[in-house]
Design a protein around this motif. Structure first.
Motif, mmCIF file in Angstrom:
data_model
loop_
_atom_site.group_PDB
_atom_site.id
_atom_site.type_symbol
_atom_site.label_atom_id
_atom_site.label_comp_id
_atom_site.label_asym_id
_atom_site.label_seq_id
_atom_site.Cartn_x
_atom_site.Cartn_y
_atom_site.Cartn_z
ATOM 1 N N HIS A 1 -2.676 7.468 7.368
ATOM 2 C CA HIS A 1 -3.239 6.192 6.935
ATOM 3 C C HIS A 1 -2.750 5.033 7.797
ATOM 4 O O HIS A 1 -3.125 3.878 7.553
ATOM 5 N N LYS B 1 0.826 -1.206 0.000
ATOM 6 C CA LYS B 1 0.000 0.000 0.000
ATOM 7 C C LYS B 1 0.865 1.264 0.000
ATOM 8 O O LYS B 1 0.575 2.241 -0.690
ATOM 9 N N PHE C 1 1.138 4.299 -2.800
ATOM 10 C CA PHE C 1 0.924 5.681 -2.364
ATOM 11 C C PHE C 1 2.088 6.579 -2.788
ATOM 12 O O PHE C 1 1.883 7.682 -3.327
#
Length: 591
Positions: A148, A99, A103
């Motif tokens: 996040h 992830k 990003f």
């Protein structure tokens, strides 16, 4: 009671026995430590370094701040701005590597797979993710990642290079390439490349222990500070450079030409106030432009100078033979044959009675050949080399061409005659303006300079205005006589370049039109130019304009002359040079 005391003492042992036992224990412990020390320092240093990394010891580069490139007034043409490096602690990023890599690819434009592997690096607490990121952007990226729940990204100082003037002087300043993975960026052109050692300084380094990605304040930390680079101050005037580029661009486009060059020089010092090429590029986005533009054509490209050369030829003639002067009379036919070629003027005419001043004012090839026949080849070539032709100016940038001035053994009668009016030799624009500037500067050649003061480039040359050299090429009297002849060039009643006049000032100049080989391999194109100085009675600026391959019918006076006029008017106004009230020469051009 005495018996009990003796038994207790025996159980404790004698003092000597206890001391010997203690020494044996200490010796054993020290031997274990010594063996381990030998293993760590001499037997297996690699494994020790790996263990240190696993336990949180990292080494990083402390980037030096690169020096600025400045104009003569301190305006930055290139400078270092606040930037940050983004780094990661793989022990914290491995879990969310997929992830986080996606990003970072979106936000920074880094390669996904490379970043994914870095975030999963084993046995490491420190990897570089991106270098020289603008501070606001880097801070936002790390903050968003944290929001996040993707921890493990951190920042450190990492200055980045910016070019606030965009295309202004880009052909001279150059640029840095895209940073490598280690943050280093190779300079690819111009002053950035030629003075890299001076500008770059020396990076420092730091080694410290980290925990959760942050430095442990009381850990085993060592630092070698960076040594910042030095500034480099040029002779350029950013305002003059900007204006010169815009006027040149307009002229090249207006003439449907291939390219152009314009140079503004301080007559007295040889310092370059502007040196413009068109087309050029934006140093802040060099990747958007063809690599062929990463240079200064004024230094690298050579061409036949055409009739501007006549000022040098006839100056040499008058200096070598003082009895010959502006009023010397010549009978000039429309054409003459030299060896197997016919030399003619650009306009058709019968027999003309021209003075030497008229030969310059009308730009007569035939008249120049007739006059220069009184000067032998050896002496003529000597003067041209003293004017700086056939050799580099050594201004400090690589890639400069020396041009082509044939050796004396190659000087047939035909070649000598063609050289006299600007053919059969080649120059770069900086050479030619420096030669013409010798006339403006009272006969003294002063080497041109781009660096204010003195600096050492990466080739080991000391260059700049502080290292300029001066030599007397022609006498002051000869220079003044040629100046008066050049004043007639812009006279609407006598010369071919009235559009080069500057209202209120006396201008001295000379047009040039030279044939150029086109794609067909034939001489079917031209290079047109105008070189001159003002105020002619007390020269302050020398300006040279070259336009290559304009539309058919273009001439030096009509195409380059107006550019000269605009640039000279701007320079005189900007530097507060008031009109002196002097009158232009009225030397007869015919008899």
């Amino acid at each position: 009671m005495s018996t009990n005391l003796r038994r207790g003492g025996m159980r404790r042992g004698t003092p000597g026995l206890r001391l010997r036992a203690g020494f044996l224990v200490i010796a054993f412990v020290l031997s274990v430590f010594g063996a381990r020390l030998i293993q760590l320092q001499a037997v297996d240093p690699g494994s020790y370094a790996a263990m240190a990394a696993r336990e949180g010891s990292v080494s990083i580069v402390l980037p030096a701040t690169r020096g600025s490139i400045l104009d003569r007034n301190g305006q930055p043409l290139a400078q270092s701005a606040s930037g940050l490096m983004i780094v990661a602690d793989p022990t914290m990023t491995t879990k969310n590597a997929g992830k986080l890599a996606a990003f970072l690819t979106r936000r920074l434009g880094v390669d996904y797979f490379t970043t994914l592997n870095l975030l999963r690096t084993k046995n490491s607490r420190f990897v570089y993710i991106d270098r020289q990121v603008p501070s606001a952007k880097a801070t936002a990226v790390v903050a968003d990642a944290d929001s996040h729940g993707w921890g493990g990204l951190f920042t450190n100082n990492d200055p980045l290079r910016v070019y606030p003037q965009k295309d202004v002087a880009a052909n001279l300043v150059g640029f840095l390439g895209t940073p490598n993975d280690d943050g280093s960026a190779h300079p690819l052109a111009g002053l950035e490349a030629n003075f890299n050692t001076l500008l770059s300084g020396k990076d420092g380094s730091a080694r410290y222990e980290v925990g959760a990605g942050n430095e442990i304040p009381l850990g085993d930390n060592t630092t070698t500070p960076a040594v910042n680079g030095a500034n480099l101050t040029t002779t350029l005037d950013a305002n003059m450079q900007f204006y010169t580029q815009r006027v040149l661009q307009q002229a090249v486009r207006g003439a449907a030409a291939k390219s152009g060059i314009a140079i503004v020089m301080d007559t007295r010092t040889g310092q370059l106030l502007a040196l413009a090429d068109y087309p050029t590029y934006d140093a802040s986005t060099p990747g958007d432009y063809d690599h062929s533009l990463y240079k200064s054509a004024a230094l690298t490209d050579v061409y036949e100078p055409g009739s501007v050369e006549k000022t040098l030829t006839l100056s040499a003639l008058m200096d070598a033979k003082p009895s010959i002067g502006p009023g010397t009379r010549l009978r000039v036919p429309g054409a003459i044959k030299v060896e197997d070629r016919t030399i003619h003027d650009y306009w058709q005419h019968g027999l003309l009675n021209l003075t030497l001043a008229g030969v310059i004012a009308k730009s007569s090839n035939v008249g120049t050949v007739l006059a220069s026949s009184r000067l032998n080849a050896s002496l003529m070539r000597h003067y041209l080399t003293e004017f700086g032709l056939g050799r580099r100016t050594n201004i400090g940038l690589t890639g400069e061409s020396p041009g082509i001035l044939p050796t004396l053994s190659q000087w047939t009668t035909g070649i000598k005659d063609r050289i006299a009016f600007g053919q059969s030799l080649s120059v770069n624009a900086l050479q030619e303006i420096s030669a013409v500037n010798s006339i403006a500067n009272g006969g003294q050649y002063i080497s041109p300079s781009l660096i204010l003061g003195s600096a050492t480039n990466d080739a080991g040359q000391n260059v700049g205005s502080g290292d300029a050299t001066v030599r007397q090429v022609i006498s002051p009297q000869t220079a003044q006589r040629m100046t008066h002849m050049m004043e007639r060039v812009v006279d609407p009643n006598a010369g071919v370049a009235p559009l080069a006049q500057v209202p209120g000032y006396v201008v001295a100049g000379k047009t040039g039109t030279a044939q150029e080989v086109g794609p067909s391999g034939r001489y079917d194109r031209t290079t047109v130019s105008f070189a001159g100085f003002a105020p002619a009675d007390n020269p302050r600026f020398t300006i040279y304009v070259v336009v290559k391959s304009p539309r058919a019918g273009s001439g030096g006076g009509s195409t380059a002359g107006p550019v000269f006029s605009k640039l000279m008017a701007h320079a005189l106004a900007r530097y507060g040079v008031a009109p002196s009230g002097a009158k232009a020469s009225q030397i007869p051009v015919e008899w």
